[in-house]
Design a protein around this motif. Structure first.
Motif, mmCIF file in Angstrom:
data_model
loop_
_atom_site.group_PDB
_atom_site.id
_atom_site.type_symbol
_atom_site.label_atom_id
_atom_site.label_comp_id
_atom_site.label_asym_id
_atom_site.label_seq_id
_atom_site.Cartn_x
_atom_site.Cartn_y
_atom_site.Cartn_z
ATOM 1 N N VAL A 190 0.860 -1.172 0.000
ATOM 2 C CA VAL A 190 0.000 0.000 0.000
ATOM 3 C C VAL A 190 0.899 1.226 0.000
ATOM 4 C CG1 VAL A 190 -1.804 1.251 1.217
ATOM 5 C CG2 VAL A 190 -1.766 -1.246 1.269
ATOM 6 N N PRO A 191 0.845 2.039 -1.032
ATOM 7 C CA PRO A 191 1.791 3.150 -1.141
ATOM 8 C C PRO A 191 1.521 4.236 -0.113
ATOM 9 C CG PRO A 191 0.110 3.315 -2.834
ATOM 10 C CD PRO A 191 -0.102 1.998 -2.151
ATOM 11 N N PRO A 192 2.559 4.955 0.318
ATOM 12 C CA PRO A 192 2.325 6.162 1.114
ATOM 13 C C PRO A 192 1.494 7.135 0.282
ATOM 14 C CG PRO A 192 4.660 5.565 1.054
ATOM 15 C CD PRO A 192 3.970 4.718 0.042
ATOM 16 N N VAL A 193 0.463 7.667 0.868
ATOM 17 C CA VAL A 193 -0.489 8.442 0.075
ATOM 18 C C VAL A 193 0.164 9.659 -0.567
ATOM 19 C CG1 VAL A 193 -2.753 9.554 0.102
ATOM 20 C CG2 VAL A 193 -2.284 7.651 1.633
ATOM 21 N N HIS A 194 1.085 10.336 0.156
ATOM 22 C CA HIS A 194 1.714 11.519 -0.416
ATOM 23 C C HIS A 194 2.438 11.202 -1.715
ATOM 24 C CE1 HIS A 194 0.847 13.173 3.496
ATOM 25 N NE2 HIS A 194 1.343 14.346 3.162
ATOM 26 N N SER A 195 2.987 9.984 -1.822
ATOM 27 C CA SER A 195 3.765 9.635 -3.004
ATOM 28 C C SER A 195 2.900 9.455 -4.241
ATOM 29 C CB SER A 195 4.569 8.358 -2.745
ATOM 30 O OG SER A 195 3.702 7.231 -2.611
ATOM 31 N N ILE A 196 1.589 9.384 -4.056
ATOM 32 C CA ILE A 196 0.687 9.255 -5.204
ATOM 33 C C ILE A 196 0.614 10.561 -5.994
ATOM 34 C CG2 ILE A 196 -1.747 8.919 -5.823
ATOM 35 C CD1 ILE A 196 -0.455 6.338 -5.153
ATOM 36 N N GLU A 197 0.837 11.697 -5.309
ATOM 37 C CA GLU A 197 0.735 12.985 -5.993
ATOM 38 C C GLU A 197 1.723 13.046 -7.160
ATOM 39 O OE1 GLU A 197 1.178 16.177 -3.252
ATOM 40 O OE2 GLU A 197 -0.850 15.985 -2.471
ATOM 41 N N GLY A 198 1.236 13.466 -8.306
ATOM 42 C CA GLY A 198 2.066 13.567 -9.501
ATOM 43 C C GLY A 198 2.144 12.301 -10.314
ATOM 44 N N CYS A 199 1.609 11.191 -9.796
ATOM 45 C CA CYS A 199 1.664 9.934 -10.541
ATOM 46 C C CYS A 199 0.644 9.942 -11.681
ATOM 47 C CB CYS A 199 1.380 8.748 -9.616
ATOM 48 S SG CYS A 199 2.734 8.384 -8.482
ATOM 49 N N GLN A 200 0.901 9.085 -12.652
ATOM 50 C CA GLN A 200 0.028 9.019 -13.819
ATOM 51 C C GLN A 200 -1.180 8.126 -13.559
ATOM 52 O OE1 GLN A 200 2.791 7.604 -16.799
ATOM 53 N NE2 GLN A 200 3.166 9.674 -17.534
ATOM 54 N N ILE A 201 -2.293 8.525 -14.133
ATOM 55 C CA ILE A 201 -3.484 7.678 -14.185
ATOM 56 C C ILE A 201 -3.430 6.961 -15.532
ATOM 57 C CG2 ILE A 201 -6.004 7.659 -14.210
ATOM 58 C CD1 ILE A 201 -5.863 10.263 -12.553
ATOM 59 N N VAL A 202 -3.532 5.626 -15.505
ATOM 60 C CA VAL A 202 -3.279 4.856 -16.717
ATOM 61 C C VAL A 202 -4.519 4.069 -17.130
ATOM 62 C CG1 VAL A 202 -0.819 4.651 -16.247
ATOM 63 C CG2 VAL A 202 -2.365 2.909 -15.386
ATOM 64 N N GLU A 203 -4.596 3.806 -18.427
ATOM 65 C CA GLU A 203 -5.636 2.962 -19.005
ATOM 66 C C GLU A 203 -4.949 1.976 -19.941
ATOM 67 O OE1 GLU A 203 -9.993 3.471 -21.093
ATOM 68 O OE2 GLU A 203 -8.435 4.921 -21.596
ATOM 69 N N ARG A 204 -5.101 0.679 -19.638
ATOM 70 C CA ARG A 204 -4.405 -0.365 -20.381
ATOM 71 C C ARG A 204 -2.900 -0.092 -20.437
ATOM 72 N NH1 ARG A 204 -9.045 0.501 -23.685
ATOM 73 N NH2 ARG A 204 -10.513 -1.262 -23.602
ATOM 74 N N GLY A 205 -2.365 0.400 -19.333
ATOM 75 C CA GLY A 205 -0.938 0.645 -19.229
ATOM 76 C C GLY A 205 -0.456 1.945 -19.828
ATOM 77 N N ARG A 206 -1.359 2.734 -20.449
ATOM 78 C CA ARG A 206 -0.952 3.985 -21.083
ATOM 79 C C ARG A 206 -1.422 5.168 -20.247
ATOM 80 N NH1 ARG A 206 -2.255 4.143 -27.368
ATOM 81 N NH2 ARG A 206 -0.830 5.902 -27.123
ATOM 82 N N PRO A 207 -0.584 6.197 -20.073
ATOM 83 C CA PRO A 207 -0.993 7.353 -19.264
ATOM 84 C C PRO A 207 -2.077 8.168 -19.955
ATOM 85 C CG PRO A 207 1.144 7.738 -20.293
ATOM 86 C CD PRO A 207 0.795 6.307 -20.569
ATOM 87 N N VAL A 208 -3.120 8.491 -19.192
ATOM 88 C CA VAL A 208 -4.216 9.306 -19.726
ATOM 89 C C VAL A 208 -4.546 10.476 -18.812
ATOM 90 C CG1 VAL A 208 -5.264 7.401 -21.018
ATOM 91 C CG2 VAL A 208 -5.947 7.807 -18.643
#
Length: 611
Positions: free
Chosen positions: A533-551
Motif C-alpha cells: 500500500v503506497p504512502p499516500v503523499h507519493s501518489i501525488e504527480g503519478c500518472q493515471i493509466v488505461e491499459r498501461g498507457r498514461p491518460v
C-alpha cells in the motif's frame, strides 16, 4: 572519502551546436562524435560545431561552407569540389551518408559500479535511480525524461550529462542511441562560470507577524512562495481532527489582501472575474475565480463588499503580487476610475474554525455571532479582544469558521488572546498540512497545485461560476469556444489506497455501482504487489493509466483521518469522468486501483459550514 575542494565530471567533447539545434538542425552520434543529419535552408555548419574535429578537415569544410554561403547570396564563386570526395580524400573512414556505428557503453555502466550511487547529472543532482524511476512511471522518451527528471536542464544544458542520459535511455529501452535522439540545448550558449555558481544564493524571505510565535511553538516550516509558513506543529493528523471535532486556529496572513475602491470598482471586478459582482450586497462575501486572456485559470479567492464603491478581496499566497499588478494593469488599460490598495504586508489574518469556534469567539467579542445575525458568506466588522477586526464567514476547510483580518501590529496580541480563551475548548493551532487534508476532504482545488498552465474552469469543475451573459470579462471568448467544443478532461475526486474489494461497491450510490460494474471488463488486471500500500503523499504527480498507457495524473492525495480513507484529486478523460468509473494509478511500477466518487467527500450538503 577524499578531501577535496572541487569535483569535476570528465566528459567527451561535445559540439557547441546550441544555435544550430534551435534553428532546426538535427544531429546523430556516429560512435565518436555528433554529426549533422538534417540541413536547414540558410544555415551552414562547419568545424567542431558540425562534428568535424580534425584541423585539415575543418579548413576544407570552412571553405566549402563559405563558398556555398556566398553563392546563395548571388556572388560568383569558383566551382566547388565534391564534398564527399574531399571528405574521403582527408582520410575520414566514414562517409557523410555512412551507417551508424554502435556506441560503446560509458564507464559508469561497468559492473563494478553496481550498488553505488551513480550520478548522471551533477548540475541537477539526478542519479541513475532517478531515471529508472522516471522510466518506470512511463517517461521513457528522451524529451519527457528530461522534463520529468530535470536531467540536462542544469547550467551546462546537457554538455556534461546529455550523452549519459541518452545512453541510459537507450540501454533501458533496448534501442539504438540515435533512435533515442537528443534533447535541444537552450541558452546560455556560453556556459555559466563556476564563480557564478559558487556564489551564495540570496532569495527574499517573508515572515508573517506571528512567525516567532510559531517558531517558539515548535513549528516545522514550509515555503509558500517567498513566505515561511508552519507546515505543522508535530502531528498534522491530530491537528486536522481537532478542527473537525473542536476548534483550530491557523495563520493565513500570507494571503493577498487587496482593497478596490472608486466609482468603477464593481466594473473592474466584473471584467477580471468570471462571476458577477455588481449584484453583491454590502456586507456579503462571494467566491471568485480569475482567468487570463486564454481562458486559463489564474487565481481564486473571496471578495467582500464593504460599501457601494468599495470591495475587499483576497488572493492566493503565491499570486498576491501578481493579482495586484493584474488589477493595476487592467484598470489603466480600460481607464477606469478605481484605486487599488495592497494591504498584504500591513494586515494579518487568521482563521478560527471548527464546530466550537462560535462559542469561543463569543467570549472575546460583543458581535452577534448566531447563524441569523452572522450567516455563512457574510462580512462583519467589530472588536475582538479589544482589536478592531474584519471578519469573513467562509469555510475553506469545511467547518464553521471565521477568517479574522486585523492590523499586523495587533496580530500577536490577538492571536494569544484567542489561544488563551481557547484553552477551555482544547484549541489547537494547525498548519498548512492539516489545512491541505481538510480542504481535500471538501474537494476544494488549489490553483497551481490541482491546476497547471493548461487548466480551464470548464474542466476544473468551476463551470457553475462562469457568467457567460456578461458582455465582457477576461477569457470570455476562449471559454465560449471551449464550451462549444466540450471538455477533453475533468478534475475529479478519487478514493484509493490499493485495498479496494467488492465490499467497496456496496458503499457507493447505486448509479456509481452500475458505472463501476459496467467498466470492469475494460480495466487491466492490477499489478500492485501483494501487501503493498503506497504512502499516500507519493501518489501525488503519478500518472493515471488505461491499459498501461498514461491518460491523466493525480494532483492531490492525502489520508483522511475523518473518513479513514485515502482521498485524491486528479485529471481523467472527460468521457470516463463520472462517479463509479474505475482507474489505475501507476505508482512505483505498480497499478493502484482507484474509483471516482462524487465531490465533496465530506459533508456534501455543507451543513457544518452553515451551522
Amino acid at each position: 572519502e577524499i578531501a577535496c575542494d572541487l569535483v569535476c565530471l570528465a566528459s567527451r567533447i561535445d559540439p557547441a551546436n546550441e544555435l544550430l539545434l534551435m534553428a532546426g538542425m538535427r544531429f546523430r552520434h556516429n560512435g565518436e562524435r555528433w554529426v549533422p543529419t538534417k540541413s536547414v535552408p540558410g544555415i551552414l555548419a562547419a568545424g567542431a560545431a558540425a562534428g568535424t574535429l580534425e584541423a585539415a578537415a575543418q579548413l576544407v569544410e570552412g571553405r566549402l561552407c563559405g563558398a556555398a554561403a556566398a553563392a546563395a547570396l548571388g556572388y560568383s564563386v569558383p566551382a566547388l569540389p565534391d564534398y564527399e570526395a574531399a571528405w574521403q580524400a582527408m582520410g575520414n573512414s566514414e562517409s557523410v551518408a555512412g551507417s551508424v556505428v554502435a556506441t560503446p557503453p560509458f564507464p559508469y555502466l561497468a559492473a563494478q559500479l553496481r550498488g553505488r550511487k551513480q550520478f548522471i547529472c551533477l548540475c541537477e543532482d539526478v542519479t541513475e535511480k532517478d531515471l529508472e524511476q522516471a522510466m518506470a512511471d512511463g517517461f521513457d522518451e528522451i524529451e519527457t525524461l528530461k522534463r520529468y527528471s530535470t536531467v540536462n536542464m542544469g547550467p551546462c544544458q546537457g554538455k556534461m550529462c546529455g550523452r549519459l542520459a541518452v545512453e541510459f535511455c537507450a540501454r533501458a529501452t533496448g534501442r539504438d542511441s540515435n533512435a533515442v535522439g537528443a534533447t535541444t540545448s537552450r541558452p546560455p550558449v556560453i556556459p555559466v562560470e563556476l564563480g557564478v555558481l559558487a556564489a551564495g544564493a540570496h532569495h527574499p524571505v517573508r515572515r508573517t507577524p506571528l512567525h516567532h510565535w510559531h517558531q517558539a511553538a515548535g513549528a516545522t516550516w514550509t515555503d509558500a512562495g517567498q513566505w515561511k509558513r508552519p507546515e505543522h506543529y508535530g502531528e498534522p493528523l491530530a491537528e486536522a481532527r481537532a478542527v473537525r471535532n473542536g476548534v483550530g486556529l491557523i495563520d493565513v496572513s500570507t494571503l493577498g489582501k487587496i482593497e478596490v475602491t472608486g466609482p468603477d470598482a464593481a466594473e473592474l471586478l466584473e471584467r477580471v472575474y468570471l462571476n458577477k459582482w455588481a449584484d453583491l450586497k454590502v456586507g456579503r462575501v462571494r467566491y471568485g475565480v480569475m482567468c487570463d486572456e486564454d481562458g486559463i485559470l489564474f487565481d481564486d479567492g473571496v471578495c467582500a463588499r464593504l460599501g457601494p464603491d468599495r470591495f475587499y478581496l483576497t488572493a492566493t499566497t503565491g499570486n498576491a503580487e501578481t493579482v495586484f499588478q493584474w488589477l493595476e494593469l487592467w484598470k489603466a488599460t480600460w481607464q477606469l476610475d478605481v484605486t487599488v490598495l495592497h494591504h498584504t504586508s500591513g494586515t494579518a489574518a487568521m482563521n478560527l474554525t471548527g464546530p466550537r469556534s462560535r462559542e469561543l469567539l463569543s467570549r472575546l467579542s460583543p458581535l452577534g455571532l448566531s447563524a441569523a445575525a452572522f450567516p455563512y458568506m457574510a462580512l462583519r466588522e467589530g472588536d475582538i479582544a479589544g482589536v478592531r477586526c474584519r471578519l469573513l464567514r467562509i469555510g475553506f476547510v469545511g467547518e464553521l469558521g471565521y477568517e479574522i483580518h486585523c492590523p499586523a501590529a495587533h496580530a500577536w496580541g490577538l492571536w494569544e488572546a484567542i489561544c488563551e480563551a481557547g484553552r477551555a475548548f482544547d484549541l489547537k493551532p494547525f498548519g498548512v498540512e492539516a489545512q491541505r487534508i481538510l480542504r481535500l476532504e471538501k474537494g476544494h482545488l488549489i490553483i497551481g497545485v490541482d491546476t497547471d498552465a493548461l487548466s480551464n474552469p470548464l474542466e476544473a469543475g468551476l463551470e457553475w461560476l462562469i457568467r457567460f451573459d456578461k458582455p465582457r470579462f477576461i477569457g470570455r471568448e476562449p471559454l465560449v469556444r471551449l464550451k462549444a467544443m466540450g471538455p477533453r478532461s475533468r478534475l475529479v475526486g478519487f478514493l484509493l489506497n490499493g485495498e479496494f474489494a467488492a465490499k467497496d461497491d456496496a458503499q457507493l450510490p447505486s448509479r456509481e455501482r452500475q458505472g463501476a460494474a459496467s467498466d470492469r471488463s475494460l480495466a487491466p488486471p492490477p499489478r500492485t504487489p501483494q501487501n503493498s500500500v503506497p504512502p499516500v503523499h507519493s501518489i501525488e504527480g503519478c500518472q493515471i493509466v488505461e491499459r498501461g498507457r498514461p491518460v491523466g495524473r493525480v494532483t492531490s492525495a492525502r489520508h483522511s483521518p475523518t473518513l479513514q480513507r485515502c482521498l485524491a484529486l486528479g485529471w481523467v478523460p472527460a468521457p470516463r469522468s463520472k462517479p463509479g468509473e474505475r482507474w489505475f494509478v501507476r505508482w512505483n511500477g505498480a497499478d493502484v486501483p482507484a474509483v471516482i466518487v462524487s465531490l465533496p467527500f465530506y459533508d456534501p450538503d455543507g451543513i457544518r459550514l452553515k451551522m
